[in-house]
Motif scaffolding. Sequence first.
Motif, mmCIF file in Angstrom:
data_model
loop_
_atom_site.group_PDB
_atom_site.id
_atom_site.type_symbol
_atom_site.label_atom_id
_atom_site.label_comp_id
_atom_site.label_asym_id
_atom_site.label_seq_id
_atom_site.Cartn_x
_atom_site.Cartn_y
_atom_site.Cartn_z
ATOM 1 N N MET A 68 0.799 -1.220 0.000
ATOM 2 C CA MET A 68 0.000 0.000 0.000
ATOM 3 C C MET A 68 0.835 1.274 0.000
ATOM 4 O O MET A 68 0.408 2.288 -0.560
ATOM 5 C CB MET A 68 -0.933 0.012 1.216
ATOM 6 N N VAL A 69 2.016 1.262 0.603
ATOM 7 C CA VAL A 69 2.826 2.490 0.668
ATOM 8 C C VAL A 69 3.101 3.082 -0.712
ATOM 9 O O VAL A 69 2.912 4.294 -0.918
ATOM 10 C CB VAL A 69 4.133 2.251 1.458
ATOM 11 N N PRO A 70 3.535 2.297 -1.713
ATOM 12 C CA PRO A 70 3.766 2.895 -3.036
ATOM 13 C C PRO A 70 2.503 3.488 -3.652
ATOM 14 O O PRO A 70 2.574 4.510 -4.356
ATOM 15 C CB PRO A 70 4.283 1.715 -3.872
ATOM 16 N N ARG A 71 1.360 2.870 -3.407
ATOM 17 C CA ARG A 71 0.109 3.400 -3.933
ATOM 18 C C ARG A 71 -0.238 4.737 -3.280
ATOM 19 O O ARG A 71 -0.729 5.651 -3.956
ATOM 20 C CB ARG A 71 -1.020 2.392 -3.711
ATOM 21 N N LEU A 72 0.011 4.848 -1.995
ATOM 22 C CA LEU A 72 -0.240 6.113 -1.315
ATOM 23 C C LEU A 72 0.749 7.188 -1.770
ATOM 24 O O LEU A 72 0.377 8.361 -1.920
ATOM 25 C CB LEU A 72 -0.159 5.914 0.199
ATOM 26 N N GLU A 73 1.988 6.780 -2.013
ATOM 27 C CA GLU A 73 2.982 7.735 -2.535
ATOM 28 C C GLU A 73 2.534 8.298 -3.877
ATOM 29 O O GLU A 73 2.610 9.518 -4.114
ATOM 30 C CB GLU A 73 4.342 7.040 -2.696
ATOM 31 N N ARG A 153 -9.877 14.150 1.320
ATOM 32 C CA ARG A 153 -11.054 13.457 0.807
ATOM 33 C C ARG A 153 -10.974 13.265 -0.702
ATOM 34 O O ARG A 153 -11.286 12.183 -1.214
ATOM 35 C CB ARG A 153 -12.329 14.227 1.155
ATOM 36 N N ARG A 154 -10.542 14.271 -1.429
ATOM 37 C CA ARG A 154 -10.555 14.174 -2.900
ATOM 38 C C ARG A 154 -9.390 13.350 -3.438
ATOM 39 O O ARG A 154 -9.504 12.741 -4.494
ATOM 40 C CB ARG A 154 -10.520 15.579 -3.508
ATOM 41 N N VAL A 155 -8.257 13.337 -2.734
ATOM 42 C CA VAL A 155 -7.118 12.517 -3.168
ATOM 43 C C VAL A 155 -7.412 11.070 -2.780
ATOM 44 O O VAL A 155 -7.640 10.775 -1.609
ATOM 45 C CB VAL A 155 -5.804 12.997 -2.517
ATOM 46 N N LYS A 156 -7.402 10.185 -3.772
ATOM 47 C CA LYS A 156 -7.773 8.798 -3.525
ATOM 48 C C LYS A 156 -6.702 7.829 -4.013
ATOM 49 O O LYS A 156 -5.910 8.148 -4.890
ATOM 50 C CB LYS A 156 -9.116 8.476 -4.195
ATOM 51 N N ALA A 157 -6.714 6.637 -3.415
ATOM 52 C CA ALA A 157 -5.792 5.564 -3.806
ATOM 53 C C ALA A 157 -6.575 4.268 -3.864
ATOM 54 O O ALA A 157 -7.539 4.070 -3.122
ATOM 55 C CB ALA A 157 -4.637 5.451 -2.811
ATOM 56 N N ALA A 158 -6.131 3.373 -4.760
ATOM 57 C CA ALA A 158 -6.800 2.085 -4.931
ATOM 58 C C ALA A 158 -6.178 1.034 -4.032
ATOM 59 O O ALA A 158 -4.979 1.067 -3.726
ATOM 60 C CB ALA A 158 -6.719 1.640 -6.388
ATOM 61 N N SER A 159 -6.995 0.078 -3.612
ATOM 62 C CA SER A 159 -6.514 -1.042 -2.805
ATOM 63 C C SER A 159 -5.583 -1.926 -3.631
ATOM 64 O O SER A 159 -5.820 -2.148 -4.821
ATOM 65 C CB SER A 159 -7.708 -1.865 -2.310
ATOM 66 N N ALA A 160 -4.543 -2.440 -2.988
ATOM 67 C CA ALA A 160 -3.621 -3.355 -3.666
ATOM 68 C C ALA A 160 -4.270 -4.703 -3.930
ATOM 69 O O ALA A 160 -3.870 -5.426 -4.841
ATOM 70 C CB ALA A 160 -2.353 -3.537 -2.834
#
Length: 208
Positions: A68-73, A153-160
């Motif tokens: 998840m860390v790379p996705r959040l980055e 809220r508007r910045v989103k990331a997808a689940s791994a």
Amino acid sequence: MPGEDSSRHPAPASPELCAYQTQFEALKQEARVLVNGMEADAFNWRPAPDRWSVGECLDHLNRTGALMVPRLERAIARGRSKGLTAEGPFTYGWLGRWWIRAMQPASRRKMTTPKVFRPSASALEPAPVVAAFEALQDDLMALVRAADGLDLRRVKAASAALPVLRLSLGVWFASTAAHEERHLAQARRVMAHAGFPHPEPADALAEL
């Protein structure tokens, strides 16, 4: 850097992000104390064949975080490039609120662990697993600081594990902290089990 003192970094201006940073620092310290002096046999001991050991609880968190860390980055970088900034406070939709509640230690909802997040089937050594968990907390705190000023809220990331599941950045931070607290609580329950192999007291060893 792994093992760094987060207090050397400026605290985020956002009260919400400050709270997340405090949580991740506390979780880092809790894991260190929890496993301090634990031998490998205790670290890998299971209360039942279908229940996780202390080591598996931590390894699961490490594997989840590593994905998840790379996705959040990437989500933070996209938010910066698009100028998605806001001061907050932020409110989240029903799915985000449900997700956070489902991750909390008090939740009774049982969730199947996706294959990519399952712990190693091999025996685990305490030191490297705990070191990896501490490094993960440092990474998460760095992400919290990097997100300061963004619209959480508007910045989103997808689940791994399920890419169609896209959650707000603030939801990911809150649910990650809750998820870690949940599994550290699970590890404490393992250690409280009657069959857990606690080390022999020093005076008992002296009598042998």
